[in-house]
Design a protein around this motif. Structure first.
Motif, short mmCIF file in Angstrom:
data_model
loop_
_atom_site.label_atom_id
_atom_site.label_comp_id
_atom_site.label_asym_id
_atom_site.label_seq_id
_atom_site.Cartn_x
_atom_site.Cartn_y
_atom_site.Cartn_z
N ALA A 41 0.61 -1.32 -0.14
CA ALA A 41 0.13 0.07 -0.01
C ALA A 41 0.90 1.22 0.03
CB ALA A 41 -0.95 -0.03 1.23
N VAL A 42 1.85 1.22 0.72
CA VAL A 42 2.91 2.53 0.69
C VAL A 42 3.49 2.72 -0.68
CG1 VAL A 42 5.07 3.37 1.77
CG2 VAL A 42 3.45 2.03 3.31
N ARG A 52 2.13 1.95 -3.49
CA ARG A 52 1.22 2.26 -4.57
C ARG A 52 0.85 3.73 -4.17
NH1 ARG A 52 -1.61 -2.34 -3.27
NH2 ARG A 52 -2.91 -1.32 -1.52
N ARG A 53 0.95 4.07 -2.79
CA ARG A 53 0.73 5.57 -2.50
C ARG A 53 1.98 6.77 -2.95
NH1 ARG A 53 -1.75 6.45 3.52
NH2 ARG A 53 -3.56 4.96 3.22
N GLY A 74 1.76 6.67 -6.70
CA GLY A 74 0.74 7.56 -7.23
C GLY A 74 1.31 9.31 -7.00
N LEU A 75 1.87 9.47 -5.96
CA LEU A 75 2.36 10.75 -5.72
C LEU A 75 3.29 11.24 -6.40
CD1 LEU A 75 3.24 10.57 -1.73
CD2 LEU A 75 1.38 12.14 -2.86
#
Length: 84
Positions: free
Chosen positions: A49-50, A52-53, A56-57
């Motif tokens: 999840a980290v 992916r975040r 995305g950033l």
């Protein structure tokens, strides 16, 4: 399932994540979590999840940050080698 669970800290600071949460997040033995201090609490996030975040950033970044850093380091090395 509720969005909240009460957890206890056991021996050696270990925390057991309830099975419902592990199943929902696809966590298995050996899964890696990232602990983030947030305000007066701790946020546990699966490593995926980290990633992916972060992707995305930086998805709209005009250039590769790694390439940019390498170019800066090479320029600095060239400048240092040109000095007497």
């Amino acid at each position: 399932m509720s969005d909240t669970s009460i957890l206890s800290i056991g021996p050696k600071g270990r925390i057991v994540i309830p099975v419902e949460i592990r199943r929902q997040l696809g966590l298995e033995q050996g899964s890696q979590l990232i602990a983030v201090l947030e305000g007066d609490g701790v946020l546990l996030l699966p490593r995926s999840a980290v990633k992916r975040r972060l992707r995305g950033l930086f998805a709209d970044a005009p250039t590769s940050l790694a390439r940019e850093l390498i170019a800066e380091r090479r320029a600095a090395a060239t400048e240092e080698s040109a000095e007497p």
